[in-house]
Design a protein around this motif. Structure first.
Motif, mmCIF file in Angstrom:
data_model
loop_
_atom_site.group_PDB
_atom_site.id
_atom_site.type_symbol
_atom_site.label_atom_id
_atom_site.label_comp_id
_atom_site.label_asym_id
_atom_site.label_seq_id
_atom_site.Cartn_x
_atom_site.Cartn_y
_atom_site.Cartn_z
ATOM 1 N N LEU A 147 0.846 -1.187 0.000
ATOM 2 C CA LEU A 147 0.000 0.000 0.000
ATOM 3 C C LEU A 147 0.883 1.239 0.000
ATOM 4 O O LEU A 147 1.798 1.347 0.821
ATOM 5 C CB LEU A 147 -0.903 0.002 1.244
ATOM 6 C CG LEU A 147 -1.830 1.200 1.424
ATOM 7 C CD1 LEU A 147 -2.903 1.237 0.342
ATOM 8 C CD2 LEU A 147 -2.475 1.163 2.807
ATOM 9 N N GLU A 148 0.609 2.153 -0.909
ATOM 10 C CA GLU A 148 1.315 3.421 -0.966
ATOM 11 C C GLU A 148 0.257 4.516 -0.938
ATOM 12 O O GLU A 148 -0.708 4.468 -1.689
ATOM 13 C CB GLU A 148 2.138 3.544 -2.248
ATOM 14 C CG GLU A 148 3.177 2.468 -2.405
ATOM 15 C CD GLU A 148 3.946 2.579 -3.714
ATOM 16 O OE1 GLU A 148 3.752 3.571 -4.450
ATOM 17 O OE2 GLU A 148 4.739 1.684 -3.997
ATOM 18 N N SER A 149 0.470 5.492 -0.067
ATOM 19 C CA SER A 149 -0.522 6.552 0.053
ATOM 20 C C SER A 149 0.139 7.865 0.436
ATOM 21 O O SER A 149 1.066 7.884 1.247
ATOM 22 C CB SER A 149 -1.546 6.179 1.126
ATOM 23 O OG SER A 149 -2.471 7.243 1.316
ATOM 24 N N PRO A 150 -0.356 8.974 -0.106
ATOM 25 C CA PRO A 150 0.086 10.258 0.421
ATOM 26 C C PRO A 150 -0.240 10.307 1.913
ATOM 27 O O PRO A 150 -1.300 9.835 2.330
ATOM 28 C CB PRO A 150 -0.750 11.280 -0.356
ATOM 29 C CG PRO A 150 -1.126 10.577 -1.628
ATOM 30 C CD PRO A 150 -1.297 9.134 -1.227
ATOM 31 N N ALA A 151 0.667 10.831 2.697
ATOM 32 C CA ALA A 151 0.431 10.927 4.137
ATOM 33 C C ALA A 151 -0.849 11.702 4.438
ATOM 34 O O ALA A 151 -1.531 11.431 5.417
ATOM 35 C CB ALA A 151 1.633 11.581 4.825
ATOM 36 N N MET A 152 -1.194 12.645 3.584
ATOM 37 C CA MET A 152 -2.412 13.449 3.758
ATOM 38 C C MET A 152 -3.640 12.542 3.914
ATOM 39 O O MET A 152 -4.521 12.815 4.728
ATOM 40 C CB MET A 152 -2.591 14.386 2.557
ATOM 41 C CG MET A 152 -3.790 15.298 2.675
ATOM 42 S SD MET A 152 -3.644 16.509 3.997
ATOM 43 C CE MET A 152 -2.488 17.645 3.268
ATOM 44 N N ASN A 153 -3.691 11.433 3.162
ATOM 45 C CA ASN A 153 -4.838 10.519 3.216
ATOM 46 C C ASN A 153 -4.943 9.810 4.562
ATOM 47 O O ASN A 153 -6.039 9.459 4.992
ATOM 48 C CB ASN A 153 -4.722 9.433 2.144
ATOM 49 C CG ASN A 153 -4.711 9.973 0.737
ATOM 50 O OD1 ASN A 153 -4.838 11.166 0.501
ATOM 51 N ND2 ASN A 153 -4.522 9.076 -0.212
ATOM 52 N N LEU A 154 -3.806 9.562 5.204
ATOM 53 C CA LEU A 154 -3.799 8.731 6.408
ATOM 54 C C LEU A 154 -3.729 9.514 7.714
ATOM 55 O O LEU A 154 -4.253 9.067 8.724
ATOM 56 C CB LEU A 154 -2.632 7.734 6.354
ATOM 57 C CG LEU A 154 -2.536 6.864 5.092
ATOM 58 C CD1 LEU A 154 -1.426 5.839 5.234
ATOM 59 C CD2 LEU A 154 -3.847 6.189 4.760
ATOM 60 N N VAL A 155 -3.050 10.667 7.685
ATOM 61 C CA VAL A 155 -2.904 11.441 8.927
ATOM 62 C C VAL A 155 -3.414 12.877 8.817
ATOM 63 O O VAL A 155 -3.499 13.572 9.820
ATOM 64 C CB VAL A 155 -1.439 11.448 9.446
ATOM 65 C CG1 VAL A 155 -0.989 10.049 9.786
ATOM 66 C CG2 VAL A 155 -0.497 12.095 8.454
ATOM 67 N N GLY A 156 -3.710 13.336 7.607
ATOM 68 C CA GLY A 156 -4.266 14.675 7.438
ATOM 69 C C GLY A 156 -3.241 15.775 7.202
ATOM 70 O O GLY A 156 -3.593 16.947 7.094
ATOM 71 N N PHE A 157 -1.961 15.403 7.104
ATOM 72 C CA PHE A 157 -0.906 16.380 6.813
ATOM 73 C C PHE A 157 0.288 15.632 6.252
ATOM 74 O O PHE A 157 0.313 14.396 6.274
ATOM 75 C CB PHE A 157 -0.514 17.171 8.068
ATOM 76 C CG PHE A 157 -0.075 16.305 9.222
ATOM 77 C CD1 PHE A 157 1.242 15.875 9.353
ATOM 78 C CD2 PHE A 157 -0.991 15.905 10.191
ATOM 79 C CE1 PHE A 157 1.624 15.072 10.409
ATOM 80 C CE2 PHE A 157 -0.607 15.093 11.254
ATOM 81 C CZ PHE A 157 0.709 14.677 11.371
ATOM 82 N N GLU A 158 1.274 16.390 5.754
ATOM 83 C CA GLU A 158 2.449 15.743 5.166
ATOM 84 C C GLU A 158 3.768 16.234 5.755
ATOM 85 O O GLU A 158 4.824 15.774 5.348
ATOM 86 C CB GLU A 158 2.436 15.932 3.653
ATOM 87 C CG GLU A 158 1.234 15.245 3.038
ATOM 88 C CD GLU A 158 1.313 15.091 1.544
ATOM 89 O OE1 GLU A 158 2.077 15.839 0.911
ATOM 90 O OE2 GLU A 158 0.611 14.228 1.015
ATOM 91 N N HIS A 159 3.709 17.151 6.706
ATOM 92 C CA HIS A 159 4.943 17.640 7.340
ATOM 93 C C HIS A 159 5.344 16.712 8.488
ATOM 94 O O HIS A 159 4.530 15.937 8.980
ATOM 95 C CB HIS A 159 4.733 19.068 7.860
ATOM 96 C CG HIS A 159 3.569 19.165 8.818
ATOM 97 N ND1 HIS A 159 2.277 19.423 8.385
ATOM 98 C CD2 HIS A 159 3.488 19.007 10.159
ATOM 99 C CE1 HIS A 159 1.462 19.427 9.432
ATOM 100 N NE2 HIS A 159 2.173 19.165 10.523
ATOM 101 N N VAL A 160 6.585 16.787 8.887
ATOM 102 C CA VAL A 160 7.037 15.999 10.030
ATOM 103 C C VAL A 160 6.268 16.466 11.264
ATOM 104 O O VAL A 160 6.116 17.669 11.507
ATOM 105 C CB VAL A 160 8.557 16.170 10.240
ATOM 106 C CG1 VAL A 160 9.008 15.460 11.498
ATOM 107 C CG2 VAL A 160 9.308 15.614 9.029
ATOM 108 N N ALA A 161 5.744 15.531 12.025
ATOM 109 C CA ALA A 161 4.935 15.858 13.202
ATOM 110 C C ALA A 161 5.793 16.558 14.249
ATOM 111 O O ALA A 161 6.804 16.022 14.684
ATOM 112 C CB ALA A 161 4.326 14.593 13.780
ATOM 113 N N SER A 162 5.351 17.757 14.657
ATOM 114 C CA SER A 162 6.101 18.483 15.684
ATOM 115 C C SER A 162 5.240 18.730 16.922
ATOM 116 O O SER A 162 5.752 18.785 18.026
ATOM 117 C CB SER A 162 6.634 19.811 15.123
ATOM 118 O OG SER A 162 5.569 20.562 14.584
ATOM 119 N N THR A 163 3.919 18.832 16.733
ATOM 120 C CA THR A 163 3.040 19.047 17.880
ATOM 121 C C THR A 163 2.606 17.699 18.441
ATOM 122 O O THR A 163 2.654 16.675 17.749
ATOM 123 C CB THR A 163 1.774 19.837 17.480
ATOM 124 O OG1 THR A 163 0.983 19.019 16.609
ATOM 125 C CG2 THR A 163 2.126 21.146 16.783
#
Length: 199
Positions: free
Chosen positions: A58-74
């Motif tokens: 499975l390959e997916s844009p991170a946007m589809n799975l977590v709602g954003f594509e930047h490295v998680a900082s918060t």
């Protein structure tokens, strides 16, 4: 392990998407909008059933799975990434594999910059290029999940039901599927309303 999946682009319709062993070329293709272009809402699934071995990638844009594509900082972002990873670590549930097929996970591999994976050597070269004004490289984070199963009764795998992927990750609108099984080869697109296909 990836032998079956790497055969897909040569065996299927032009819809087939190669998961290149050379990640630089793979990312390069995404940047230039070629066959495997990164598109929000659209995931890709390569599936191959050979005897008792089932491989799913499975390959997916991170946007589809977590709602954003930047490295998680918060903390909120880190929680979303951890939750998505936890779901991806349960492939028997995620892909609704029937218990009658007796499928057991032999191996699983999750990769994404969001999971803290270190960039490949080729990616470092791209980072240098980014400093020269090409800012788009990091705007398209993807999540890749590769699973291999051993199924004691593969005949029980009548359909591949992706409804749980759509339910778990509602930002996923469609999945482009390439499938090789004993009954043949197919390339198709599934949506939440029509989420299964025959093996």
């Amino acid at each position: 392990m990836r032998r079956l999946l790497l055969a897909l682009p040569f065996a299927l319709l032009p819809l087939a998407i190669a998961h290149a062993a050379d990640e630089h070329d793979h990312d390069h293709d995404h940047e230039h909008g070629s066959l495997g272009a990164h598109e929000h809402g659209v995931g890709r699934l390569n599936a191959a059933l050979d005897g008792q071995t089932l491989e799913l990638e499975l390959e997916s844009p991170a946007m589809n799975l977590v709602g954003f594509e930047h490295v998680a900082s918060t903390e909120a972002d880190k929680t979303k990434v951890a939750a998505a990873r936890a779901q991806l670590e349960k492939p028997l549930v995620l892909f609704s594999l029937p218990a009658a097929a007796g499928c057991k996970v032999v191996s699983q591999e999750l990769e994404s910059p969001l999971f803290g994976d270190k960039p490949q050597a080729d990616d470092h070269d791209d980072d240098e290029a980014d400093k020269g004004g090409h800012e788009h490289h990091h705007d398209h984070s993807e999540i890749h999940a590769h699973y291999q199963f051993n199924c004691t009764a593969p005949g029980a795998l009548k359909t591949l039901d992706l409804a749980n992927i759509f339910n778990t990750f509602p930002a996923t609108q469609k999945i482009q599927v390439q499938l090789i099984s004993a009954s043949g080869q197919q390339g198709t697109e599934v949506t939440a309303k029509a989420a299964s296909l025959k093996f």
